[in-house]
Design a protein around this motif. Structure first.
Motif, PDB file in Angstrom:
ATOM      1  N   VAL A  95       0.866  -1.106   0.043  1.00 19.94           N
ATOM      2  CA  VAL A  95       0.130   0.122   0.066  1.00 19.94           C
ATOM      3  C   VAL A  95       0.823   1.372   0.077  1.00 19.94           C
ATOM      4  CG1 VAL A  95      -1.667   1.514   1.364  1.00 19.94           C
ATOM      5  CG2 VAL A  95      -1.869  -1.215   1.075  1.00 19.94           C
ATOM      6  N   ALA A  96       1.923   1.173   0.706  1.00 17.90           N
ATOM      7  CA  ALA A  96       2.930   2.259   0.863  1.00 17.90           C
ATOM      8  C   ALA A  96       3.495   2.612  -0.405  1.00 17.90           C
ATOM      9  CB  ALA A  96       3.994   2.036   1.788  1.00 17.90           C
ATOM     10  N   HIS A  97       4.009   1.508  -1.202  1.00 18.32           N
ATOM     11  CA  HIS A  97       4.538   1.935  -2.571  1.00 18.32           C
ATOM     12  C   HIS A  97       3.492   2.151  -3.609  1.00 18.32           C
ATOM     13  CE1 HIS A  97       7.660   1.150  -5.622  1.00 18.32           C
ATOM     14  NE2 HIS A  97       7.027   0.293  -5.952  1.00 18.32           N
ATOM     15  N   ALA A  98       2.213   1.899  -3.494  1.00 18.52           N
ATOM     16  CA  ALA A  98       1.057   2.150  -4.210  1.00 18.52           C
ATOM     17  C   ALA A  98       1.060   3.673  -4.304  1.00 18.52           C
ATOM     18  CB  ALA A  98      -0.141   1.486  -4.049  1.00 18.52           C
ATOM     19  N   LEU A  99       1.443   4.224  -3.399  1.00 18.81           N
ATOM     20  CA  LEU A  99       1.147   5.775  -3.283  1.00 18.81           C
ATOM     21  C   LEU A  99       2.130   6.364  -4.166  1.00 18.81           C
ATOM     22  CD1 LEU A  99       1.621   6.604   0.416  1.00 18.81           C
ATOM     23  CD2 LEU A  99      -0.544   6.801  -0.929  1.00 18.81           C
ATOM     24  N   PHE A 100       3.015   5.900  -4.688  1.00 22.04           N
ATOM     25  CA  PHE A 100       4.011   6.415  -5.472  1.00 22.04           C
ATOM     26  C   PHE A 100       3.939   5.804  -7.084  1.00 22.04           C
ATOM     27  CE2 PHE A 100       6.087   6.528  -1.393  1.00 22.04           C
ATOM     28  CZ  PHE A 100       5.731   7.999  -1.317  1.00 22.04           C
ATOM     29  N   VAL A 101       3.380   4.358  -7.108  1.00 25.09           N
ATOM     30  CA  VAL A 101       3.366   3.971  -8.480  1.00 25.09           C
ATOM     31  C   VAL A 101       1.931   3.443  -8.767  1.00 25.09           C
ATOM     32  CG1 VAL A 101       5.886   3.279  -8.329  1.00 25.09           C
ATOM     33  CG2 VAL A 101       3.919   1.589  -7.701  1.00 25.09           C
ATOM     34  N   GLY A 102       1.015   3.884  -7.860  1.00 27.99           N
ATOM     35  CA  GLY A 102      -0.500   2.975  -8.235  1.00 27.99           C
ATOM     36  C   GLY A 102      -0.483   1.786  -7.840  1.00 27.99           C
ATOM     37  N   PHE A 103      -1.928   1.498  -7.344  1.00 28.95           N
ATOM     38  CA  PHE A 103      -2.055  -0.004  -6.598  1.00 28.95           C
ATOM     39  C   PHE A 103      -1.449  -1.115  -7.824  1.00 28.95           C
ATOM     40  CE2 PHE A 103      -3.745  -2.766  -3.891  1.00 28.95           C
ATOM     41  CZ  PHE A 103      -3.619  -2.531  -2.733  1.00 28.95           C
ATOM     42  N   LYS A 104      -1.912  -0.990  -9.046  1.00 26.82           N
ATOM     43  CA  LYS A 104      -1.713  -2.132  -9.919  1.00 26.82           C
ATOM     44  C   LYS A 104      -0.247  -2.309 -10.198  1.00 26.82           C
ATOM     45  CE  LYS A 104      -6.162  -1.635 -12.540  1.00 26.82           C
ATOM     46  NZ  LYS A 104      -6.639  -1.578 -13.583  1.00 26.82           N
ATOM     47  N   SER A 105       0.471  -1.025 -10.221  1.00 24.35           N
ATOM     48  CA  SER A 105       1.754  -1.359 -10.623  1.00 24.35           C
ATOM     49  C   SER A 105       2.707  -1.911  -9.106  1.00 24.35           C
ATOM     50  CB  SER A 105       2.702  -0.158 -10.887  1.00 24.35           C
ATOM     51  OG  SER A 105       2.146   0.216 -12.251  1.00 24.35           O
ATOM     52  N   ALA A 106       2.049  -1.367  -7.930  1.00 25.71           N
ATOM     53  CA  ALA A 106       2.725  -1.923  -6.798  1.00 25.71           C
ATOM     54  C   ALA A 106       2.562  -3.613  -6.717  1.00 25.71           C
ATOM     55  CB  ALA A 106       2.204  -1.230  -5.365  1.00 25.71           C
ATOM     56  N   VAL A 107       1.509  -4.163  -6.992  1.00 25.23           N
ATOM     57  CA  VAL A 107       0.907  -5.547  -6.939  1.00 25.23           C
ATOM     58  C   VAL A 107       1.739  -6.180  -7.936  1.00 25.23           C
ATOM     59  CG1 VAL A 107      -0.712  -7.174  -7.343  1.00 25.23           C
ATOM     60  CG2 VAL A 107      -1.224  -5.176  -6.111  1.00 25.23           C
ATOM     61  N   SER A 108       2.032  -5.700  -9.504  1.00 25.73           N
ATOM     62  CA  SER A 108       2.485  -6.425 -10.245  1.00 25.73           C
ATOM     63  C   SER A 108       4.032  -6.636  -9.983  1.00 25.73           C
ATOM     64  CB  SER A 108       2.194  -5.910 -11.776  1.00 25.73           C
ATOM     65  OG  SER A 108       2.303  -4.813 -11.910  1.00 25.73           O
ATOM     66  N   GLU A 109       4.636  -5.413  -9.544  1.00 29.96           N
ATOM     67  CA  GLU A 109       6.032  -5.426  -9.317  1.00 29.96           C
ATOM     68  C   GLU A 109       6.317  -6.466  -8.117  1.00 29.96           C
ATOM     69  OE1 GLU A 109       7.911  -1.584  -8.243  1.00 29.96           O
ATOM     70  OE2 GLU A 109       6.775  -0.543  -9.493  1.00 29.96           O
ATOM     71  N   MET A 110       5.446  -6.520  -7.237  1.00 34.32           N
ATOM     72  CA  MET A 110       5.606  -7.475  -5.970  1.00 34.32           C
ATOM     73  C   MET A 110       5.670  -8.833  -6.626  1.00 34.32           C
ATOM     74  SD  MET A 110       6.187  -8.068  -2.885  1.00 34.32           S
ATOM     75  CE  MET A 110       6.178  -6.576  -1.881  1.00 34.32           C
ATOM     76  N   LYS A 111       4.572  -9.314  -7.469  1.00 32.13           N
ATOM     77  CA  LYS A 111       4.405 -10.413  -7.869  1.00 32.13           C
ATOM     78  C   LYS A 111       5.571 -10.849  -8.691  1.00 32.13           C
ATOM     79  CE  LYS A 111       1.309 -13.887  -9.748  1.00 32.13           C
ATOM     80  NZ  LYS A 111      -0.078 -14.559  -9.389  1.00 32.13           N
ATOM     81  N   ALA A 112       6.030 -10.016  -9.461  1.00 28.41           N
ATOM     82  CA  ALA A 112       7.019 -10.304 -10.405  1.00 28.41           C
ATOM     83  C   ALA A 112       8.382 -10.599  -9.414  1.00 28.41           C
ATOM     84  CB  ALA A 112       7.420  -9.166 -11.431  1.00 28.41           C
TER      85      ALA A 112
END
Ligand code: DXP
Ligand SMILES: NCC(=O)COP(=O)(O)O
Length: 248
Positions: free
Chosen positions: A222-239
């Protein structure tokens, strides 16, 4: 015994609700975050309805139950209020967690070994309404054995001590404790999940542990999503998770 390298990502959206509750507004809506997370590759959505309702509200859980296309992992304390709520909404997956009002976050795992009769009664009661119950415990053989005895099909190992470790030695020790817990849980025939305090810089070593079914991650995402958006935060983590699990 599962030794597949496929590892699932459960996205915990509690702290989207924390931001909403800070002002009592209608936004940001954790339900929207959950749907975005699913689109970005989340395999499930985790929510913790705390007794003090500091973040997730009953309304969120009810809506998520209707709209999710993956699955909801419903975290709750072992209280009569929560048991009755679970019986009313019948989530398919429940994770029983320890909870105190004063804590900043979940401190340590559920003491299953110290209260077997009480936890067994809860597991049996939830199994009757068709829930698959997981127990959020420390990576400790005594707790894992007790979890097996009370009839829970799954456990989630608390990775907070690993996440909080500050020296290379203590990081290695805590990682080994988690890895040993995973291996022991698998020998007991349990589904083994893990989570708490995982972030973009510490997740790979955990994802590389063979046999983990799912990692539940929330605050850092959620913290990272503030800067990159929720979808990108999730896909980065998943990758990151998939790459680490594949390399292992
Ligand atoms: C059980 C667990 O690890 C999560 O549900 C976590 O507790 C959520 O965040 P908070 O502890 O900040 O409510
Ligand atoms: N059960 C752990 C969880 O859901 C996420 O914990 P965190 O990433 O918010 O610390």
């Amino acid at each position: 015994m599962t030794t597949s390298n496929r590892i699932l990502l459960g996205v915990n959206i509690d702290h989207v609700a924390t931001l909403r509750q800070a002002r009592g507004t209608r936004y940001p809506d954790p339900v929207k975050a959950a749907l975005d997370a699913e689109e970005a590759g989340a395999d499930g959505i985790t929510v913790h309805l705390r007794e003090d309702r500091r973040h997730i509200q009953e309304r969120d859980v009810l809506l998520l139950k209707d709209v999710l296309q993956t699955r909801m992992n419903f975290e709750m304390g072992v209280t009569e209020e929560m048991m009755a709520f679970a019986e009313r909404i019948r989530p398919a997956h429940i994770c029983l967690v320890p909870e105190t009002r004063q804590e900043l976050t979940t401190e340590g795992g559920l003491d299953v070994a110290g209260q077997e009769a009480r936890i067994k009664a809860a597991v049996d009661r939830l199994a009757k309404i068709g829930c698959e119950v997981s127990l959020f415990i420390d990576a400790d053989e005594r707790q894992i054995e007790a979890s097996k005895r009370v009839g829970a099909p799954a456990i989630e190992l608390h990775t907070g001590r690993y996440a909080d470790a500050e020296t290379p030695t203590s990081v290695a020790e805590e990682l080994k404790r988690v890895a040993d817990g995973v291996a022991f849980g698998l020998t007991q025939g349990l589904i083994v999940n893990a989570g708490h305090g995982l972030h973009y810089h510490n997740v790979e070593a955990v994802a590389a542990i063979k046999g983990i079914n799912e990692l539940n991650i929330g605050h850092a995402l959620v913290a990272h999503a503030l800067f990159v958006g929720f979808k990108s935060a999730v896909s980065e983590m998943k990758a990151l998770i998939l790459a680490a699990a594949t390399k292992a």
